[in-house]
Motif scaffolding. Structure first.
Motif, PDB file in Angstrom:
ATOM      1  N   SER A  67       0.664  -1.187  -0.068  1.00 37.79           N
ATOM      2  CA  SER A  67      -0.008  -0.068  -0.053  1.00 37.79           C
ATOM      3  C   SER A  67       0.969   1.094  -0.027  1.00 37.79           C
ATOM      4  N   SER A  68       2.041   1.118  -0.167  1.00 35.72           N
ATOM      5  CA  SER A  68       3.065   2.291  -0.123  1.00 35.72           C
ATOM      6  C   SER A  68       3.878   2.651  -1.554  1.00 35.72           C
ATOM      7  N   PHE A  69       3.963   3.909  -1.627  1.00 33.98           N
ATOM      8  CA  PHE A  69       4.864   4.157  -2.759  1.00 33.98           C
ATOM      9  C   PHE A  69       5.583   5.464  -2.538  1.00 33.98           C
ATOM     10  N   ILE A  70       6.590   5.745  -3.333  1.00 29.73           N
ATOM     11  CA  ILE A  70       7.499   6.912  -3.224  1.00 29.73           C
ATOM     12  C   ILE A  70       7.490   7.840  -4.564  1.00 29.73           C
ATOM     13  N   ILE A  71       7.404   8.851  -4.413  1.00 24.75           N
ATOM     14  CA  ILE A  71       7.553  10.072  -5.341  1.00 24.75           C
ATOM     15  C   ILE A  71       8.954  10.454  -5.152  1.00 24.75           C
ATOM     16  N   HIS A  72       9.896  10.365  -6.129  1.00 21.63           N
ATOM     17  CA  HIS A  72      11.239  11.036  -6.296  1.00 21.63           C
ATOM     18  C   HIS A  72      11.223  12.217  -6.945  1.00 21.63           C
ATOM     19  N   TYR A  73      11.547  13.472  -6.489  1.00 21.34           N
ATOM     20  CA  TYR A  73      12.066  14.572  -7.143  1.00 21.34           C
ATOM     21  C   TYR A  73      13.456  14.732  -7.121  1.00 21.34           C
ATOM     22  N   LYS A  74      14.020  15.141  -8.409  1.00 20.04           N
ATOM     23  CA  LYS A  74      15.301  15.352  -8.415  1.00 20.04           C
ATOM     24  C   LYS A  74      15.664  16.372  -9.456  1.00 20.04           C
ATOM     25  N   ASP A  75      16.378  17.589  -8.864  1.00 19.06           N
ATOM     26  CA  ASP A  75      16.845  18.479  -9.928  1.00 19.06           C
ATOM     27  C   ASP A  75      17.911  17.782 -10.941  1.00 19.06           C
ATOM     28  N   TYR A  76      17.728  18.207 -12.248  1.00 23.44           N
ATOM     29  CA  TYR A  76      18.364  17.782 -13.217  1.00 23.44           C
ATOM     30  C   TYR A  76      19.834  18.363 -13.108  1.00 23.44           C
ATOM     31  N   GLU A  77      20.777  17.139 -13.319  1.00 20.46           N
ATOM     32  CA  GLU A  77      22.203  17.533 -13.442  1.00 20.46           C
ATOM     33  C   GLU A  77      22.879  16.686 -14.512  1.00 20.46           C
ATOM     34  N   SER A  78      23.432  17.138 -15.445  1.00 23.24           N
ATOM     35  CA  SER A  78      24.013  16.449 -16.625  1.00 23.24           C
ATOM     36  C   SER A  78      25.117  15.423 -15.876  1.00 23.24           C
ATOM     37  N   THR A  79      25.038  14.095 -16.325  1.00 21.04           N
ATOM     38  CA  THR A  79      25.885  12.975 -15.940  1.00 21.04           C
ATOM     39  C   THR A  79      25.437  12.453 -14.747  1.00 21.04           C
ATOM     40  N   PHE A  80      24.217  12.684 -13.977  1.00 23.93           N
ATOM     41  CA  PHE A  80      23.734  12.266 -12.718  1.00 23.93           C
ATOM     42  C   PHE A  80      22.438  11.601 -13.092  1.00 23.93           C
ATOM     43  N   ASN A  81      22.527  10.249 -13.121  1.00 28.42           N
ATOM     44  CA  ASN A  81      21.028   9.395 -13.545  1.00 28.42           C
ATOM     45  C   ASN A  81      20.410   9.178 -12.216  1.00 28.42           C
ATOM     46  N   PHE A  82      21.049   8.861 -11.170  1.00 26.68           N
ATOM     47  CA  PHE A  82      20.100   8.790 -10.099  1.00 26.68           C
ATOM     48  C   PHE A  82      19.865   9.677  -8.920  1.00 26.68           C
ATOM     49  N   TYR A  83      20.676  10.699  -8.976  1.00 26.03           N
ATOM     50  CA  TYR A  83      20.297  11.770  -7.975  1.00 26.03           C
ATOM     51  C   TYR A  83      20.559  13.100  -8.898  1.00 26.03           C
ATOM     52  N   GLY A  84      19.820  14.305  -7.897  1.00 26.89           N
ATOM     53  CA  GLY A  84      19.978  15.523  -8.447  1.00 26.89           C
ATOM     54  C   GLY A  84      20.869  16.026  -7.527  1.00 26.89           C
ATOM     55  N   LEU A  85      21.418  17.442  -7.876  1.00 29.17           N
ATOM     56  CA  LEU A  85      22.368  18.413  -7.186  1.00 29.17           C
ATOM     57  C   LEU A  85      21.625  19.546  -6.886  1.00 29.17           C
ATOM     58  N   PRO A  86      21.910  20.110  -5.719  1.00 28.00           N
ATOM     59  CA  PRO A  86      21.318  21.575  -5.577  1.00 28.00           C
ATOM     60  C   PRO A  86      21.886  22.474  -6.354  1.00 28.00           C
ATOM     61  N   ASP A  87      21.072  23.753  -6.483  1.00 27.75           N
ATOM     62  CA  ASP A  87      21.833  24.783  -7.305  1.00 27.75           C
ATOM     63  C   ASP A  87      23.319  25.239  -6.648  1.00 27.75           C
ATOM     64  N   TYR A  88      23.083  25.354  -5.487  1.00 28.54           N
ATOM     65  CA  TYR A  88      24.434  26.063  -4.870  1.00 28.54           C
ATOM     66  C   TYR A  88      25.872  25.149  -4.949  1.00 28.54           C
ATOM     67  N   VAL A  89      25.554  23.897  -5.496  1.00 30.80           N
ATOM     68  CA  VAL A  89      26.640  23.039  -5.201  1.00 30.80           C
ATOM     69  C   VAL A  89      28.195  23.619  -5.856  1.00 30.80           C
ATOM     70  N   ALA A  90      28.203  24.659  -6.655  1.00 28.85           N
ATOM     71  CA  ALA A  90      29.510  25.207  -7.133  1.00 28.85           C
ATOM     72  C   ALA A  90      29.854  26.291  -5.973  1.00 28.85           C
ATOM     73  N   ALA A  91      29.154  26.501  -5.203  1.00 25.99           N
ATOM     74  CA  ALA A  91      29.693  27.474  -3.975  1.00 25.99           C
ATOM     75  C   ALA A  91      29.925  26.728  -2.733  1.00 25.99           C
ATOM     76  N   LEU A  92      30.078  25.633  -2.603  1.00 24.76           N
ATOM     77  CA  LEU A  92      30.278  24.660  -1.374  1.00 24.76           C
ATOM     78  C   LEU A  92      31.447  25.382  -0.796  1.00 24.76           C
ATOM     79  N   GLU A  93      32.441  25.731  -1.256  1.00 20.77           N
ATOM     80  CA  GLU A  93      33.752  26.282  -0.619  1.00 20.77           C
ATOM     81  C   GLU A  93      33.497  27.648   0.038  1.00 20.77           C
ATOM     82  N   HIS A  94      32.524  28.540  -0.675  1.00 20.77           N
ATOM     83  CA  HIS A  94      32.138  29.743  -0.082  1.00 20.77           C
ATOM     84  C   HIS A  94      31.282  29.642   0.994  1.00 20.77           C
TER      85      HIS A  94
END
Length: 430
Positions: A188-215
């Protein structure tokens, strides 16, 4: 040789992970000794994986790092909160009475659709992924938010694994929950998976700010530096050295006095006097100290904030950073920034998160969801731009000042209309 090397490698790894900084839950963490993790790509050779799920990050703990990062950077956390608030708005609106009743209570915990939707938006912006569990029952479906940091996607993308502690997965493997991805339904259960598109990533999305992790990590370091400076900062404005004789006990007392005087809030920039032993014939020596680092860190903070906001595709005015001279009394800069954020970030994200929910409600409950939308609430209204004298009658304005004020003759007119009538009457009488 190998037996000698392995202990060294393990010892080095443990030293990095056991930085003496503790959270309120006695969990050791710190960014000081940890380099920012990189997520260059996902695992490609699935046959080499021992488990049935795809690790997120090289150590499978990248979401946990993002969660900790969110708790450390004030600018980053503020932007995430603002994006979530604007995306959720004032809740949902619909003309369908059946749908309206359902969205007010969507699960056994008494949560509304807005409650679940807000958590989904927060996860989506934080992790680039979000998960919504559906539980089907006779005649309906319940929705539950699932913490994205606990989720890992299966190799075939047909299931999502949930574990509350992936760092100790080997020990609590039996506690892992596996739920199929919609439209599959199991138990009786199911999951809806939302993921932000990222090139070369087929299973997970990446957040917008991934390029600013150092900052974002730097933002945390700046705050820690400032706190340490105020608490332990030894920063006299000048050092005055004079000749004299010090006994051992006197020297120790002097050191303690200097520490009490020059450290702690409000004790910086004082003058430090040193009494020098020996036969040095030189007189009093004065050394002026100029701390240039304060200005450097202010510039670094501005640059860090700017890079974080840019990576989020956000607007500085919405983050409380308004350009000098551009903020007028009507708040037009904030309104313009809000319109830009709505068109570039908020509306698209709302559609991404809401459309699957509408399809499930329609398919599983047979309810028309075509008019289900979010009621957006701008941060600044136009009320400040409206002149009450132009839109409210005299009696209405009097009631706003004091509800006990009695109405007056001609009080149902606007002030401008009353003045016109008065002038006309005076001309007629004249």
């Amino acid at each position: 040789m190998q037996n000698q090397r392995k202990p060294k490698q393990k010892q080095k790894k443990n030293q990095v992970k056991t930085t003496p900084t503790k959270s309120s839950f006695n969990t050791k963490y710190a960014f000081v000794n940890l380099s920012t993790p990189t997520v260059d790509t996902e695992v490609k050779d699935l046959d080499r994986l021992r488990e049935d799920f795809i690790p997120f990050g090289k150590d499978n703990l990248f979401p946990q790092y993002l969660a900790e990062l969110k708790r450390q950077s004030s600018t980053h956390r503020s932007v995430l909160a603002q994006k979530t608030t604007f995306t959720t708005g004032g809740g949902f609106i619909t003309d369908n009475e059946t749908l309206s009743g359902f969205i007010e209570d969507v699960n056994a915990n008494g949560e509304s659709l807005k409650d679940c939707f807000k958590k989904l938006a927060d996860d989506y912006y934080t992790y680039g992924n979000a998960f919504l569990e559906g539980v089907v029952y006779d005649g309906g479906v319940n929705f539950y938010h699932k913490d994205a940091s606990t989720a890992r996607v299966s190799k075939n993308k047909k299931y999502v694994y949930f574990n509350s502690d992936w760092s100790n997965y080997r020990k609590n493997k039996e506690k892992t929950q596996r739920i199929p991805v919609y439209p599959q339904i199991s138990n009786s259960s199911f999951i809806i998976h939302y993921k932000d598109y990222e090139s070369t990533f087929n299973f997970y999305g990446l957040p917008d700010y991934v390029a600013a992790l150092e900052h974002i990590a730097i933002d945390y370091e700046i705050g820690k530096f400032n706190h340490t400076s105020f608490k332990n900062g030894f920063s006299p404005s000048a050092i005055v050295t004079v000749n004299g004789d010090f006994g051992e006990s006197e020297a120790e007392k002097f050191v303690e006095t200097a520490k009490e005087t020059l450290t702690g809030s409000g004790n910086n920039s004082k003058i430090l006097f040193l009494v020098k032993n020996g036969e040095d014939s030189r007189g009093t020596d004065v050394q002026i100290i100029s701390n240039k680092e304060d200005g450097d860190f202010l510039d670094l903070q501005k640059l860090t904030d700017q890079n974080i906001i840019t990576a989020h595709r956000w607007q500085p005015a919405l983050s409380g950073i308004v350009s000098s001279g551009k903020m007028n009394n009507t708040g037009s800069e904030i309104r313009i920034a809000y319109d830009l954020a709505m068109s570039t970030v908020i509306r698209d994200t709302t559609n991404i998160l809401l459309e699957p929910i509408k399809r499930v409600i329609n398919a599983e409950m047979g309810i028309d969801t075509s008019d289900l939308t979010v009621a957006y609430e701008p941060p600044i209204s136009f009320l400040a731009d409206i002149d009450p004298k132009q839109v409210l009658t005299i009696n209405e304005q009097r009631a706003m000042l004091n509800k006990d004020l009695p109405e007056i003759p001609d009080g149902e007119l606007l002030i401008s209309d009353r003045q016109t009538i008065t002038v006309q009457r005076q001309q007629e009488n004249g």
